[in-house]
Every structure is written in structure tokens, then in C-alpha cells.
Design a protein around this motif. Structure first.
Motif, mmCIF file in Angstrom:
data_model
loop_
_atom_site.group_PDB
_atom_site.id
_atom_site.type_symbol
_atom_site.label_atom_id
_atom_site.label_comp_id
_atom_site.label_asym_id
_atom_site.label_seq_id
_atom_site.Cartn_x
_atom_site.Cartn_y
_atom_site.Cartn_z
ATOM 1 N N ASP A 1 -31.735 54.062 -26.773
ATOM 2 C CA ASP A 1 -32.670 55.030 -27.339
ATOM 3 C C ASP A 1 -32.661 56.285 -26.486
ATOM 4 O OD1 ASP A 1 -34.296 54.511 -25.072
ATOM 5 O OD2 ASP A 1 -35.387 52.937 -26.142
ATOM 6 N N PHE A 2 -33.480 57.263 -26.870
ATOM 7 C CA PHE A 2 -33.492 58.536 -26.150
ATOM 8 C C PHE A 2 -33.933 58.383 -24.699
ATOM 9 C CE2 PHE A 2 -33.783 60.493 -30.477
ATOM 10 C CZ PHE A 2 -32.648 61.273 -30.370
ATOM 11 N N ASP A 3 -34.684 57.348 -24.390
ATOM 12 C CA ASP A 3 -35.192 57.166 -23.031
ATOM 13 C C ASP A 3 -34.173 56.560 -22.079
ATOM 14 O OD1 ASP A 3 -37.704 58.193 -23.712
ATOM 15 O OD2 ASP A 3 -38.407 56.226 -24.416
ATOM 16 N N ASN A 4 -33.241 55.743 -22.591
ATOM 17 C CA ASN A 4 -32.309 55.080 -21.680
ATOM 18 C C ASN A 4 -30.841 55.472 -21.886
ATOM 19 O OD1 ASN A 4 -31.388 53.669 -23.959
ATOM 20 N ND2 ASN A 4 -32.745 51.925 -23.603
ATOM 21 N N VAL A 5 -30.558 56.331 -22.838
ATOM 22 C CA VAL A 5 -29.173 56.692 -23.099
ATOM 23 C C VAL A 5 -28.599 57.518 -21.947
ATOM 24 C CG1 VAL A 5 -29.715 58.859 -24.303
ATOM 25 C CG2 VAL A 5 -27.600 57.634 -24.834
ATOM 26 N N ASP A 6 -27.320 57.311 -21.666
ATOM 27 C CA ASP A 6 -26.622 58.075 -20.633
ATOM 28 C C ASP A 6 -26.110 59.376 -21.243
ATOM 29 O OD1 ASP A 6 -25.289 58.972 -18.426
ATOM 30 O OD2 ASP A 6 -23.577 57.611 -18.642
ATOM 31 N N ASN A 7 -26.871 60.430 -21.081
ATOM 32 C CA ASN A 7 -26.522 61.726 -21.672
ATOM 33 C C ASN A 7 -25.685 62.525 -20.674
ATOM 34 O OD1 ASN A 7 -26.428 63.968 -23.375
ATOM 35 N ND2 ASN A 7 -28.344 64.791 -22.576
ATOM 36 N N ALA A 8 -24.405 62.145 -20.538
ATOM 37 C CA ALA A 8 -23.527 62.829 -19.599
ATOM 38 C C ALA A 8 -23.125 64.207 -20.127
ATOM 39 C CB ALA A 8 -22.270 61.986 -19.359
ATOM 40 N N LEU A 9 -22.840 65.107 -19.208
ATOM 41 C CA LEU A 9 -22.424 66.459 -19.582
ATOM 42 C C LEU A 9 -21.048 66.408 -20.238
ATOM 43 C CD1 LEU A 9 -23.045 69.534 -19.422
ATOM 44 C CD2 LEU A 9 -21.799 69.541 -17.251
ATOM 45 N N GLN A 10 -20.912 66.982 -21.424
ATOM 46 C CA GLN A 10 -19.639 67.021 -22.135
ATOM 47 C C GLN A 10 -18.814 68.231 -21.659
ATOM 48 O OE1 GLN A 10 -20.226 66.644 -26.461
ATOM 49 N NE2 GLN A 10 -22.334 66.021 -26.059
ATOM 50 N N LYS B 1 -40.160 70.585 -31.203
ATOM 51 C CA LYS B 1 -40.636 69.230 -31.506
ATOM 52 C C LYS B 1 -40.428 68.282 -30.337
ATOM 53 C CE LYS B 1 -40.286 65.635 -35.067
ATOM 54 N NZ LYS B 1 -39.628 65.243 -36.355
ATOM 55 N N SER B 2 -39.216 68.312 -29.755
ATOM 56 C CA SER B 2 -38.901 67.433 -28.630
ATOM 57 C C SER B 2 -37.628 67.925 -27.965
ATOM 58 C CB SER B 2 -38.716 65.984 -29.093
ATOM 59 O OG SER B 2 -38.208 65.176 -28.040
ATOM 60 N N SER B 3 -37.552 67.809 -26.644
ATOM 61 C CA SER B 3 -36.339 68.197 -25.919
ATOM 62 C C SER B 3 -35.158 67.308 -26.291
ATOM 63 C CB SER B 3 -36.585 68.137 -24.413
ATOM 64 O OG SER B 3 -36.930 66.815 -24.016
ATOM 65 N N ASN B 4 -35.423 66.127 -26.889
ATOM 66 C CA ASN B 4 -34.345 65.243 -27.332
ATOM 67 C C ASN B 4 -33.503 65.881 -28.430
ATOM 68 O OD1 ASN B 4 -35.152 63.150 -25.601
ATOM 69 N ND2 ASN B 4 -36.608 62.365 -27.114
ATOM 70 N N PHE B 5 -34.061 66.850 -29.137
ATOM 71 C CA PHE B 5 -33.363 67.490 -30.252
ATOM 72 C C PHE B 5 -32.764 68.847 -29.868
ATOM 73 C CE2 PHE B 5 -37.019 65.224 -32.527
ATOM 74 C CZ PHE B 5 -36.323 64.019 -32.540
ATOM 75 N N SER B 6 -32.863 69.201 -28.597
ATOM 76 C CA SER B 6 -32.276 70.450 -28.114
ATOM 77 C C SER B 6 -30.792 70.241 -27.811
ATOM 78 C CB SER B 6 -32.997 70.931 -26.849
ATOM 79 O OG SER B 6 -34.368 71.159 -27.094
ATOM 80 N N ASN B 7 -30.043 71.335 -27.804
ATOM 81 C CA ASN B 7 -28.619 71.255 -27.462
ATOM 82 C C ASN B 7 -28.117 72.634 -27.056
ATOM 83 O OD1 ASN B 7 -27.244 72.617 -29.974
ATOM 84 N ND2 ASN B 7 -28.748 71.178 -30.826
ATOM 85 N N TRP B 8 -27.047 72.656 -26.273
ATOM 86 C CA TRP B 8 -26.426 73.928 -25.907
ATOM 87 C C TRP B 8 -24.927 73.733 -25.688
ATOM 88 C CZ3 TRP B 8 -23.894 73.829 -21.287
ATOM 89 C CH2 TRP B 8 -24.346 72.943 -20.305
ATOM 90 N N ARG C 1 -21.049 71.212 -22.715
ATOM 91 C CA ARG C 1 -21.950 70.957 -23.832
ATOM 92 C C ARG C 1 -22.954 69.873 -23.459
ATOM 93 N NH1 ARG C 1 -21.834 71.707 -29.398
ATOM 94 N NH2 ARG C 1 -22.693 70.047 -30.703
ATOM 95 N N ASP C 2 -24.171 70.022 -23.949
ATOM 96 C CA ASP C 2 -25.208 69.013 -23.754
ATOM 97 C C ASP C 2 -25.894 68.771 -25.099
ATOM 98 O OD1 ASP C 2 -27.121 67.540 -21.652
ATOM 99 O OD2 ASP C 2 -28.374 68.502 -23.169
ATOM 100 N N ASN C 3 -25.878 67.503 -25.552
ATOM 101 C CA ASN C 3 -26.497 67.151 -26.825
ATOM 102 C C ASN C 3 -26.896 65.676 -26.762
ATOM 103 O OD1 ASN C 3 -26.966 66.387 -29.616
ATOM 104 N ND2 ASN C 3 -25.960 68.300 -30.190
ATOM 105 N N LYS C 4 -28.182 65.417 -26.605
ATOM 106 C CA LYS C 4 -28.667 64.048 -26.432
ATOM 107 C C LYS C 4 -28.553 63.246 -27.719
ATOM 108 C CE LYS C 4 -32.199 61.828 -23.626
ATOM 109 N NZ LYS C 4 -33.503 62.011 -22.915
ATOM 110 N N GLN C 5 -28.676 63.891 -28.866
ATOM 111 C CA GLN C 5 -28.528 63.190 -30.134
ATOM 112 C C GLN C 5 -27.099 62.645 -30.283
ATOM 113 O OE1 GLN C 5 -31.074 65.099 -33.539
ATOM 114 N NE2 GLN C 5 -30.363 66.779 -32.251
ATOM 115 N N GLU C 6 -26.104 63.445 -29.900
ATOM 116 C CA GLU C 6 -24.722 62.975 -29.970
ATOM 117 C C GLU C 6 -24.468 61.835 -28.991
ATOM 118 O OE1 GLU C 6 -22.654 67.205 -31.346
ATOM 119 O OE2 GLU C 6 -22.397 66.462 -29.298
#
Length: 309
Positions: free
Chosen positions: A289-298, A239-246, A269-274
Motif C-alpha cells: 500500500d502507499f504506506d509501505n511501498v518502496d518508492n525508489a527514485l526512477q 488531496k494527498s501527497s501519494n497522488f503527486s508526481n514530478w 522521476r518520482d511517482n508513488k502511484q506507479e
């Protein structure tokens, strides 16, 4: 003169007898070596038969670590009077069943850590231990063997936390596909293109369930007193890479005495929703939002005393 002839005759016969004895010993040695090789082959065959008919294989690695410190009037640091500490443990367990026609692999990973930072000059700070790392992962993989290396498979995997916000969010993957048994009892690679990722959360506007592909690679190897375990699990949403995680976890355990040794684990860990949920509900950034959030590597790591089961 007759004595000389007699002496030479005795020496000649002695040499011939010695040479014959050496050849006989060499021949006997070759026979024994052949017998030893035959016995080794029989033992190897019996060991393989035992491995094929034995039941569940169960094992676990448990690592615990603790660090406590106290500073009084240590003016070189920002908080000169501090009581601090860190306590944590990691558990990696498995239960596997391997048959000629099918296999069933089950695994659990738990990593929990608490930290304490008591600034004695600040009466408003939190003096107790607080949760620092909270990881809970359990999966079950069943496969029907098409050959020695490949199998049709189905897997269920659940990921969440235990100490706080259990199942909020929680992730449940259910899917089917193929499994490659790359190295027996060591490396297993799972590819499930038919997978649904259920996401349980009170923030339905951030966390979204979707279909996608599930990929998992699990590796375990023992070199003498050193044990290595590595696991990668990822969901890639259609559906969208925003909902992917590993998530990728790695454990090292070195035995020093009997079942006790040193253990080290680190995870990524990488999880943009979190990341978005943290920005809005913890940091208080309403326009995130998903476009401007700082999705740093956990990431996390734990070093401590290890106990193998």
C-alpha cells in the motif's frame, strides 16, 4: 647659410603638415567608428523587429545510441555465453510562437530504448529485444502577456508510454495560472495553482485523479557548439501527497560537424502511484500500500550520436 635656413623651414612645414594629417586621420577614424556604431544599432533594431514579426520557431534534437556485444566462454561472469545489445533514441522538439500580446509554446519529448540479453546456456530466457525505457511527454502552453516578463497562462500536458501500456497509466494536466518569462527564449517558469490531474488507468483502486498545483520550468541555452535543454514538470496534489508526481529531464548536445554531434540525456522521476502499481501487479505483493511501498527514485540515461534540426 641660406641653405640651412631653407632646410629647417622645409622640415618645420613638413612636421606641421604631418601633425595636421595625423589629427585629420584621427578625426576621420572617430567619424567612421561613430558610423559603425550607428549601423550596428540599426542592425540590432532590425533584428529585433524581425524576431517580433516572424512566425513559428521550430526545432528539434534527436539522439540515437546503439551498443551490441557478444561473449563466448567468458567464465569470469555468471553467464559466460551471452549476446547482448541496447538500442535507443531520444527526440526533443518544439514549436513556439511569440507575439507582442501573447505567446504559444509547444514541446514534445520521446525517449525509447530496447535491451537484449540472450543467455545461450538458458533455453528459456527471452532472446529478443525488450522495451527498457518508454517515455512520452507533450505539452502546450498559451499565455496572455501582462508585461514583458509576466503573463496569465493556461497549459495542457499529457504523459504516458508508447510501446506498451499506452494510456495505462496516462496523465493529463489541465490548468491555469501565471507564467514568468524569466529569460527571453531561454527560461520559462509556470505556476498553475488551478490544475486538475486526470489519470487514466485500468487500476482505478491505485491511480486517482485529483486537483492540485502544476509547476513547470523549461530552460534552453546555446553556448557555441553546445546546446543544453532542461525541463522540470511536477504535479502536487491537494488531496494527498501519494497522488503527486514530478519528472526532470536534461539534454546535452555538442555539434562536431554541421548538424551532427554527441548527445546525452538523463531523466529523474518520482511517482508513488506507479511504484505501488508495480509492487502489486508486477512483483505480486498483494499487501503493498502507499504506506509501505518502496518508492525508489526512477531514472534513465542515453548517450549516442546527436542530430540537430
Amino acid at each position: 647659410m641660406r641653405s640651412v635656413y631653407l632646410f629647417l623651414t622645409v622640415v618645420l612645414f613638413s612636421s606641421l603638415a604631418s601633425a595636421q594629417t595625423i589629427e585629420e586621420l584621427k578625426a576621420l577614424k572617430e567619424q567612421k567608428q561613430d558610423s559603425i556604431k550607428l549601423l550596428e544599432d540599426e542592425v540590432k533594431f532590425l533584428t529585433e523587429q524581425i524576431d517580433n514579426v516572424k512566425g513559428w520557431q521550430v526545432g528539434a534534437l534527436l539522439t540515437g545510441g546503439i551498443s551490441i556485444s557478444q561473449f563466448d566462454n567468458w567464465y569470469a561472469q555468471e553467464s559466460p555465453n551471452v549476446n547482448s545489445g541496447k538500442i535507443g533514441f531520444n527526440f526533443n522538439g518544439f514549436a513556439n510562437l511569440d507575439r507582442d500580446a501573447y505567446f504559444w509554446k509547444n514541446a514534445m519529448n520521446v525517449n525509447i530504448q530496447w535491451v537484449k540479453f540472450d543467455d545461450k546456456n538458458d533455453p528459456n530466457d527471452n532472446e529478443g529485444f525488450r522495451e527498457a525505457t518508454d517515455v512520452f511527454n507533450v505539452n502546450s502552453l498559451f499565455g496572455y502577456k501582462l508585461s514583458e516578463k509576466f503573463a496569465l497562462s493556461a497549459m495542457a500536458e499529457y504523459r504516458s508510454t508508447l510501446l506498451s501500456n499506452f494510456n495505462d497509466p496516462g496523465y493529463l494536466d489541465l490548468g491555469a495560472g501565471v507564467t514568468w518569462l524569466a529569460i527571453k527564449d531561454e527560461l520559462t517558469i509556470v505556476v498553475h495553482p488551478l490544475n486538475y490531474n486526470f489519470v487514466f488507468s485500468s487500476s482505478d483502486d491505485i491511480f486517482t485523479s485529483s486537483t492540485g498545483a502544476k509547476v513547470m520550468a523549461d530552460y534552453f541555452k546555446k553556448w557555441g557548439d553546445l546546446k543544453v535543454k532542461s525541463n522540470f514538470t511536477g504535479f502536487f496534489s491537494y488531496k494527498s501527497s501519494n497522488f503527486s508526481n514530478w519528472t526532470w529531464t536534461n539534454t546535452l548536445a555538442y555539434t562536431l560537424w554541421k548538424n551532427i554531434g554527441l548527445g546525452f540525456e538523463f531523466g529523474l522521476r518520482d511517482n508513488k502511484q506507479e511504484a505501488l502499481n508495480y509492487a502489486i501487479n508486477t512483483l505480486g505483493i498483494p499487501d503493498a500500500d502507499f504506506d509501505n511501498v518502496d518508492n525508489a527514485l526512477q531514472s534513465y540515461w542515453l548517450l549516442g550520436i546527436n542530430f540537430s534540426i
